[in-house]
Design an enzyme around this catalytic site. Structure first.
Site, short mmCIF file in Angstrom:
data_model
loop_
_atom_site.label_atom_id
_atom_site.label_comp_id
_atom_site.label_asym_id
_atom_site.label_seq_id
_atom_site.Cartn_x
_atom_site.Cartn_y
_atom_site.Cartn_z
N THR A 58 0.78 -1.79 -0.25
CA THR A 58 -0.41 -0.26 0.28
C THR A 58 0.89 1.40 0.29
O THR A 58 1.73 1.00 0.54
CB THR A 58 -1.32 -0.16 1.04
OG1 THR A 58 -0.24 -0.34 2.37
CG2 THR A 58 -1.75 -0.75 1.64
N SER A 60 1.50 4.25 1.88
CA SER A 60 0.75 4.10 3.29
C SER A 60 0.63 5.55 3.65
O SER A 60 -0.13 6.36 2.48
CB SER A 60 2.62 4.75 4.00
OG SER A 60 2.91 3.92 3.90
N THR A 217 11.42 -7.10 3.04
CA THR A 217 11.23 -8.74 3.05
C THR A 217 11.54 -9.36 1.49
O THR A 217 13.01 -7.74 0.39
CB THR A 217 10.04 -9.42 2.93
OG1 THR A 217 10.50 -10.76 3.11
CG2 THR A 217 8.80 -9.61 1.58
N GLN A 222 7.35 -11.10 -0.63
CA GLN A 222 6.39 -10.39 -0.86
C GLN A 222 4.90 -10.27 -1.90
O GLN A 222 3.88 -10.84 -1.97
CB GLN A 222 6.74 -8.94 -1.54
CG GLN A 222 5.54 -7.81 -1.59
CD GLN A 222 6.62 -6.35 -2.13
OE1 GLN A 222 7.57 -6.31 -0.73
NE2 GLN A 222 5.79 -5.96 -1.92
N1 SAH Z 1 6.47 4.65 1.55
C1 SAH Z 1 5.68 4.21 0.67
C2 SAH Z 1 5.30 2.95 1.30
C3 SAH Z 1 5.14 1.66 0.43
S1 SAH Z 1 4.71 -0.46 1.28
C4 SAH Z 1 4.67 4.58 -0.03
O1 SAH Z 1 4.28 4.86 0.90
O2 SAH Z 1 4.17 4.27 -0.71
C5 SAH Z 1 5.97 -0.52 1.81
C6 SAH Z 1 7.04 -0.04 -0.13
O3 SAH Z 1 9.08 -1.65 0.36
C7 SAH Z 1 6.45 -1.84 -0.89
O4 SAH Z 1 6.77 -0.92 -2.31
C8 SAH Z 1 7.66 -2.97 -0.97
O5 SAH Z 1 7.80 -3.65 -2.57
C9 SAH Z 1 8.79 -2.46 -0.68
N2 SAH Z 1 9.58 -3.50 -0.33
C10 SAH Z 1 9.21 -4.35 0.58
N3 SAH Z 1 10.64 -5.24 1.11
C11 SAH Z 1 11.90 -4.43 0.60
C12 SAH Z 1 13.26 -4.89 0.13
N4 SAH Z 1 13.78 -5.42 0.14
N5 SAH Z 1 13.42 -3.86 -0.58
C13 SAH Z 1 12.88 -2.50 -1.13
N6 SAH Z 1 11.64 -2.60 -1.37
C14 SAH Z 1 11.23 -3.64 -0.01
#
Ligand code: SAH
Length: 227
Positions: A58, A60, A217, A222
């Site tokens: 999502t 945030s 992750t 994911q």
């Molecule tokens: N700040 C963003 C948060 C998105 S949710 C916003 O408000 O749009 C968290 C994000 O972390 C997701 O897009 C997911 O794909 C990413 N994510 C999860 N694990 C990750 C990893 N190991 N490396 C890079 N991105 C990652």
């Protein structure tokens, strides 16, 4: 029932977040006002809640963006360098750049290729100049490793919950820098950790708000059950 407020414009939303105490300073208010969430959230952009952006994640909630910017505001200055891990929609990446008056560098790292393209498209709607001038640099990769080659960073924001303290990221902070990261597993309490690296390299950690973030992750983990 706990009901998150729905607003009808960025101004409405920011005024609401200010009233609720999430926005505490003019600099955060002004930065958020410059980045229209409608460019980044496919649905209900002015509702104070996370919205699905596919790939099991999502954008945030606006109050979390505001909260994190308040924690990082003194570390987002003109000429500074910041890292946004898991940039997803790209919203906060742009807001971080706005906090620096478009005069710093924000490196974003995201591991889902399609979300890198999504964020790039979102940013291009009204903030393409930041990409063209390398004020925002988007990288596809594993954010758990950070991005050492473009560091060190005055501050780092992590938009997904790390199971453990992310030591790779702490290493990439300058002395005097700050990392804001949700820490905790999916079925346990997660807390925003504010990790400061002192001038002598000494690390101090403060736990604040209890939160629920998607996990930091692997791509495989994911996307489990997504396709
Ligand atoms: N700040 C963003 C948060 C998105 S949710 C916003 O408000 O749009 C968290 C994000 O972390 C997701 O897009 C997911 O794909 C990413 N994510 C999860 N694990 C990750 C990893 N190991 N490396 C890079 N991105 C990652």
């Amino acid at each position: 029932m706990f009901y998150r407020s729905s607003y009808h414009s960025m101004k409405d939303l920011c005024n609401g977040l200010e009233k609720e105490g999430y926005i505490q300073s003019k600099s955060v208010y002004n930065a958020l006002m410059q980045v229209d969430r409608a460019d980044f959230a496919p649905r209900f952009p002015y509702q104070d809640s996370p919205q699905p952006i596919n790939y099991n994640v999502t954008i945030s909630a606006p109050h979390m963006h505001a909260y994190c910017l308040e924690l990082l505001k003194n570390y987002l200055f003109p000429g500074g360098r910041a890292l946004d891990v898991g940039f997803g929609s790209g919203y906060l990446t742009v807001a971080m750049s706005k906090m620096m008056g478009d005069k710093g560098t924000v490196v974003g790292i995201e591991h889902i290729k399609q979300l890198c393209d999504f964020a790039n498209g979102n940013i291009c709607k009204h903030h393409k100049n930041l990409l063209d001038k390398d004020k925002i640099i988007l990288i596809e990769g594993d954010g758990r490793l950070g991005c050492k080659q473009l560091g060190p960073y005055n501050c780092i924001h992590v938009g997904a919950a790390s199971k453990e303290l992310p030591t790779n990221l702490i290493d990439q902070l300058v002395e005097g820098g700050r990392l804001v990261v949700p820490v905790g597993g999916q079925n346990e309490g997660q807390y925003i950790n504010i990790i400061d690296k002192g001038r002598n390299g000494k690390i101090t950690i403060r736990k604040e708000l209890s939160v629920r973030y998607v996990p930091l992750t692997s791509v495989k983990n994911q996307l489990k059950g997504y396709y």
